[in-house]
Scaffold this motif. Structure first.
Motif, mmCIF file in Angstrom:
data_model
loop_
_atom_site.group_PDB
_atom_site.id
_atom_site.type_symbol
_atom_site.label_atom_id
_atom_site.label_comp_id
_atom_site.label_asym_id
_atom_site.label_seq_id
_atom_site.Cartn_x
_atom_site.Cartn_y
_atom_site.Cartn_z
ATOM 1 N N HIS A 96 0.820 -1.202 0.001
ATOM 2 C CA HIS A 96 -0.037 -0.168 -0.171
ATOM 3 C C HIS A 96 0.902 1.208 0.182
ATOM 4 O O HIS A 96 2.057 1.393 0.348
ATOM 5 C CB HIS A 96 -0.901 -0.153 1.390
ATOM 6 N N VAL A 97 0.174 2.347 -0.434
ATOM 7 C CA VAL A 97 0.909 3.638 -0.340
ATOM 8 C C VAL A 97 1.517 3.954 1.038
ATOM 9 O O VAL A 97 0.852 3.536 2.066
ATOM 10 C CB VAL A 97 -0.120 4.685 -0.651
ATOM 11 N N ASP A 98 2.822 4.329 1.014
ATOM 12 C CA ASP A 98 3.346 4.760 2.294
ATOM 13 C C ASP A 98 3.798 3.731 3.447
ATOM 14 O O ASP A 98 3.816 3.869 4.371
ATOM 15 C CB ASP A 98 2.507 5.712 3.331
ATOM 16 N N GLY A 100 6.337 2.019 3.200
ATOM 17 C CA GLY A 100 7.745 2.012 3.445
ATOM 18 C C GLY A 100 8.600 1.248 2.238
ATOM 19 O O GLY A 100 9.726 0.755 2.785
ATOM 20 N N LYS A 101 8.037 0.789 1.161
ATOM 21 C CA LYS A 101 8.591 -0.041 0.223
ATOM 22 C C LYS A 101 10.020 0.772 -0.303
ATOM 23 O O LYS A 101 11.173 0.276 -0.255
ATOM 24 C CB LYS A 101 8.055 -0.170 -0.972
ATOM 25 N N SER A 103 11.520 3.104 1.419
ATOM 26 C CA SER A 103 12.453 3.318 2.461
ATOM 27 C C SER A 103 13.183 2.159 2.613
ATOM 28 O O SER A 103 14.431 1.974 3.069
ATOM 29 C CB SER A 103 11.699 3.722 3.581
ATOM 30 N N ILE A 121 6.573 9.832 -2.893
ATOM 31 C CA ILE A 121 5.706 9.002 -3.400
ATOM 32 C C ILE A 121 6.580 8.312 -4.683
ATOM 33 O O ILE A 121 6.680 9.115 -5.465
ATOM 34 C CB ILE A 121 4.453 9.693 -3.906
ATOM 35 N N THR A 122 6.440 7.011 -4.710
ATOM 36 C CA THR A 122 7.108 6.219 -5.895
ATOM 37 C C THR A 122 5.921 6.385 -7.227
ATOM 38 O O THR A 122 5.020 5.803 -6.770
ATOM 39 C CB THR A 122 7.378 4.894 -5.788
ATOM 40 N N PRO A 144 5.089 1.426 -7.147
ATOM 41 C CA PRO A 144 4.397 2.310 -6.561
ATOM 42 C C PRO A 144 2.930 1.762 -5.749
ATOM 43 O O PRO A 144 2.469 0.846 -6.493
ATOM 44 C CB PRO A 144 3.822 3.561 -7.554
ATOM 45 N N GLY A 145 2.471 2.213 -4.580
ATOM 46 C CA GLY A 145 1.687 1.526 -4.116
ATOM 47 C C GLY A 145 0.143 2.202 -4.433
ATOM 48 O O GLY A 145 -1.077 1.196 -4.200
ATOM 49 N N LYS A 200 7.699 -0.410 10.109
ATOM 50 C CA LYS A 200 7.460 0.574 10.914
ATOM 51 C C LYS A 200 7.369 0.143 12.238
ATOM 52 O O LYS A 200 6.373 0.681 12.860
ATOM 53 C CB LYS A 200 6.463 1.467 10.449
ATOM 54 N N LYS A 203 6.878 1.887 15.649
ATOM 55 C CA LYS A 203 5.795 2.831 16.227
ATOM 56 C C LYS A 203 4.992 2.351 17.152
ATOM 57 O O LYS A 203 3.920 2.854 17.516
ATOM 58 C CB LYS A 203 4.904 3.210 14.829
ATOM 59 N N SER A 235 11.803 -2.304 10.812
ATOM 60 C CA SER A 235 11.798 -0.852 10.747
ATOM 61 C C SER A 235 12.798 0.116 9.703
ATOM 62 O O SER A 235 13.967 -0.324 10.033
ATOM 63 C CB SER A 235 12.194 -0.047 12.148
ATOM 64 N N TYR A 468 -1.665 11.676 -8.092
ATOM 65 C CA TYR A 468 -2.806 11.636 -7.284
ATOM 66 C C TYR A 468 -3.662 12.954 -7.590
ATOM 67 O O TYR A 468 -4.775 12.960 -7.205
ATOM 68 C CB TYR A 468 -2.791 10.980 -5.923
HETATM 69 N N1 LIG Z 1 8.125 5.283 11.655
HETATM 70 C C1 LIG Z 1 8.351 4.981 10.398
HETATM 71 N N2 LIG Z 1 8.350 5.341 9.269
HETATM 72 C C2 LIG Z 1 8.716 5.001 8.233
HETATM 73 C C3 LIG Z 1 9.276 3.610 8.130
HETATM 74 N N3 LIG Z 1 9.537 3.544 6.961
HETATM 75 C C4 LIG Z 1 9.064 4.542 6.217
HETATM 76 N N4 LIG Z 1 8.500 5.339 6.773
HETATM 77 C C5 LIG Z 1 7.813 6.685 6.609
HETATM 78 O O1 LIG Z 1 6.726 6.294 5.852
HETATM 79 C C6 LIG Z 1 6.778 7.416 4.607
HETATM 80 C C7 LIG Z 1 6.461 6.495 3.354
HETATM 81 O O2 LIG Z 1 7.532 5.753 2.886
HETATM 82 P P1 LIG Z 1 7.800 5.311 1.553
HETATM 83 O O3 LIG Z 1 9.044 4.390 1.894
HETATM 84 O O4 LIG Z 1 7.897 6.469 0.654
HETATM 85 O O5 LIG Z 1 6.648 4.371 1.421
HETATM 86 P P2 LIG Z 1 6.296 3.633 -0.167
HETATM 87 O O6 LIG Z 1 5.544 2.254 0.277
HETATM 88 O O7 LIG Z 1 7.539 3.437 -0.835
HETATM 89 O O8 LIG Z 1 5.146 4.671 -0.720
HETATM 90 P P3 LIG Z 1 4.622 4.751 -2.133
HETATM 91 O O9 LIG Z 1 5.709 4.790 -2.913
HETATM 92 O O10 LIG Z 1 3.783 5.960 -2.128
HETATM 93 O O11 LIG Z 1 3.675 3.618 -2.548
HETATM 94 C C8 LIG Z 1 7.822 8.201 4.836
HETATM 95 O O12 LIG Z 1 7.550 9.339 5.475
HETATM 96 C C9 LIG Z 1 8.733 7.423 5.542
HETATM 97 O O13 LIG Z 1 9.735 8.238 6.157
HETATM 98 C C10 LIG Z 1 9.546 2.848 9.397
HETATM 99 O O14 LIG Z 1 10.013 1.873 9.537
HETATM 100 N N5 LIG Z 1 9.138 3.614 10.503
#
Ligand SMILES: Nc1nc2c(ncn2[C@@H]2O[C@H](COP(=O)(O)OP(=O)(O)OP(=O)(O)O)[C@@H](O)[C@H]2O)c(=O)[nH]1
Ligand SMILES: [Mg+2]
Length: 581
Positions: A96-98, A100-101, A103, A121-122, A144-145, A200, A203, A235, A468
């Motif tokens: 899903h979006v966000d 953390g892929k 990251s 955002i990817t 991308p999610g 994450k 958290k 994380s 989006y």
């Molecule tokens: N607290 C916390 N935040 C995280 C972690 N991993 C990623 N984030 C945060 O989550 C948000 C989204 O992370 P991305 O890695 O961009 O997520 P994504 O899955 O690639 O999202 P899309 O490309 O939009 O699908 C960013 O603000 C990151 O800093 C984690 O392990 N812990």
């Protein structure tokens, strides 16, 4: 019905009349006898596909049964050698979006590419190779999610050896989200290894209860579909358990078929597609088998090219195989992301296949157009011309628009007159003017010379860097029309065909399209979704005669007391019942 497209390309249906087929193919007597002796058929008329395939393969015919699977079938037909070399596994992250892929991959790649993305955002596919000291290399693909990118994701899933489903702790109990991605995986690929990452974990405080909740929930689902998977808790923010992930991937090497042969016919998939400033249309590809060489003829879906240049990590190379992710140059046009490619150094064969595909495509388009004509009656039109900087974005936008059209708009047509990758040109502006379309730009700059033209013609243009936001804008435009319809008791709609400015009033020549216009009606005048006028009618006339009501597709004139210079031919007028009626 099966048919012979030409001498060595055959479109076949479930059953085929063998006698007819061989007569059309004008096979030599000796070949027919050969077939009959090998397959032990004498008087057979109708034979089944599998048998036919065997026969024709032996005679070097190309058989195309299913349009989308051509490359796979060609590859299997033409593959020569047993695989002897080892290629890196292709590992795709979805989620899903966000979640953390990106990251997680940043931790692996150790370069903080997240900073290069708009708002993190990817929106494109990112792929890279990681070399480990024990000679174990991985190819990672970041997807991308967002829902819009489902096609691109599916294409990546299809070629992956390992799929990593990333779930954020925020989403672990959102079954609809997780199910959606699990279904996406299961429907597109059945020969992969699955790793689930719960990301994450920094958290949450009560880790054990989280683990219990998630595993309880999902163990039962996976039990039913008979899939093995590992769950890892990570994380990305604190780089926790990244090494665990790498070791887990390595442990799966023995269970994946990673062999290929440099001698085999080369086939692969386009993973990125863009216009290079100097070299024009360019594709980044992952090769799954064989070797590609400069000078090879490479077949895409609807075009082919001679490979001019191959670049691996900024280095010019003469040939590439599954150990490289490479950029290839010399394409006549942009390819789609996920498009399968194959090296077929046989121009006749290539042209046959492309013409076959075009026949099928045109046939489909004909049906689609007819269907659209049928649907288009009595509808509002939202016309768009979309220019982007990446072909992957085009796919994603089109997918989202399709979803929107299916779900939201009963009587609104979203017409994409053109969606194209490249700079904004004069032609686009003229097309927008002539077709009453709005221009939507995605990461495309407007040349200063064009700004005057845009202003002169009052072209509606919007620029976006987040997909989006662009999609939301289209949704918003639809919502505007729908809410108008629902709330306001529409009585009729008319088109503006001429404007006369007289003293302080404006006379609008109109043509009624649907319903009625009454003099006591309130009217709203729109250009696409932009409201230009909201008020009453001062006078209403057919020719010179004042009337209280107009119906039956009549041409008529109305006057309004505001000298609104914005109103022009092509604008839409909607009439509403009076509020207190
Ligand atoms: N607290 C916390 N935040 C995280 C972690 N991993 C990623 N984030 C945060 O989550 C948000 C989204 O992370 P991305 O890695 O961009 O997520 P994504 O899955 O690639 O999202 P899309 O490309 O939009 O699908 C960013 O603000 C990151 O800093 C984690 O392990 N812990
Ligand atoms: Mg991302």
């Amino acid at each position: 019905m099966s048919k012979i497209i030409n001498n060595n390309l055959i479109e076949i249906n479930k059953k085929i009349n063998f006698t007819k087929l061989i007569s059309k193919l004008s096979l030599k007597e000796k070949d027919i006898n050969y077939i009959k002796s090998i397959f032990n058929i004498d008087n057979i008329k109708i034979i089944n596909i599998d048998l036919l395939k065997n026969i024709l393969n032996k005679l070097n015919y190309i058989i195309i049964e299913e349009f989308n699977d051509n490359i796979d079938k060609l590859y299997i037909t033409l593959k020569k050698n047993n695989n002897i070399d080892y290629r890196p596994p292709i590992i795709t992250l979805i989620g899903h979006v966000d979640s953390g892929k990106t990251s997680i991959l940043d931790c692996i790649e150790l370069n903080n590419s997240i900073n290069n993305e708009v708002r993190g955002i990817t929106q494109y596919i990112r792929s890279f190779k990681v070399n480990y000291s024990d000679n174990k290399n991985f190819i990672f693909i970041d997807t991308p999610g967002h829902e819009s990118f489902v096609n691109i994701r599916n294409n990546c899933i299809k070629i992956s050896d390992i799929i990593i489903l990333v779930i954020s702790v925020d989403d672990i109990l959102k079954n609809n989200i997780i199910d959606k991605f699990i279904n996406e995986i299961l429907y597109t690929n059945l020969t992969f290894k699955l790793i689930i990452i719960i990301n994450k974990i920094d958290k949450i405080n009560d880790f054990n209860s989280l683990k219990f909740k998630f595993e309880n929930n999902y163990n039962s689902i996976f039990k039913n579909i008979d899939i093995n998977y590992d769950i890892l808790y990570l994380s990305a923010k604190y780089k926790k358990n990244i090494d665990l992930l790498i070791n887990n991937i390595k442990s799966k090497f023995n269970y994946i078929d990673l062999k290929f042969s440099k001698e085999n016919i080369a086939y692969g998939i386009v993973i990125e597609s863009y216009i290079d400033k100097n070299m024009g249309p360019t594709a980044k590809i992952i090769i799954k088998d064989g070797t590609i060489n400069v000078g090879d003829l490479i077949l895409f879906d609807y075009f082919f090219c001679k490979l001019k240049l191959i670049i691996d990590n900024n280095n010019k190379i003469n040939s590439a195989n599954p150990l490289n992710i490479v950029k290839i140059f010399g394409l006549p046009t942009l390819s789609k992301i996920g498009e399968k490619i194959i090296i077929l150094n046989d121009i006749k064969k290539i042209k046959n296949i492309i013409s076959y595909r075009n026949i099928i495509k045109n046939k489909n388009n004909l049906y689609i157009n007819k269907y659209n004509d049928f649907l288009n009656k009595n509808k509002y039109n939202l016309n768009y011309i979309i220019k982007t900087n990446s072909i992957g974005i085009n796919d994603a936008i089109l997918h989202s628009i399709k979803e929107i059209s299916n779900n939201n708009c009963n009587n609104i047509n979203i017409n994409i007159l053109k969606i194209e990758t490249g700079i904004l040109k004069k032609d686009d502006i003229y097309l927008s003017l002539n077709s009453n379309s709005e221009l939507l730009l995605f990461n495309v700059k407007i040349d200063l010379n064009l700004i005057k033209l845009i202003n002169n013609f009052n072209i509606k243009i919007k620029s976006y860097s987040i997909i989006y936001d662009l999609i939301d804008y289209i949704k918003y435009s639809i919502k505007n029309i729908l809410s108008l319809e629902e709330k306001s008791n529409i009585e009729g709609n008319a088109n503006v065909i001429k404007i006369f400015n007289i003293n302080n009033s404006i006379i609008i020549g109109c043509k009624l399209e649907n319903g009625v216009f009454r003099k006591k009606n309130n009217i709203k005048i729109f250009r696409k979704d932009i409201l230009l006028y909201d008020g009453n009618i001062l006078s209403m006339k057919i020719l010179k005669k004042s009337v209280n009501e107009v119906n039956n597709n009549t041409e008529f004139g109305i006057s309004i007391n505001k000298n609104n210079i914005l109103i022009k031919e092509g604008d839409k007028i909607i009439s509403f019942k009076e509020i207190n009626e």
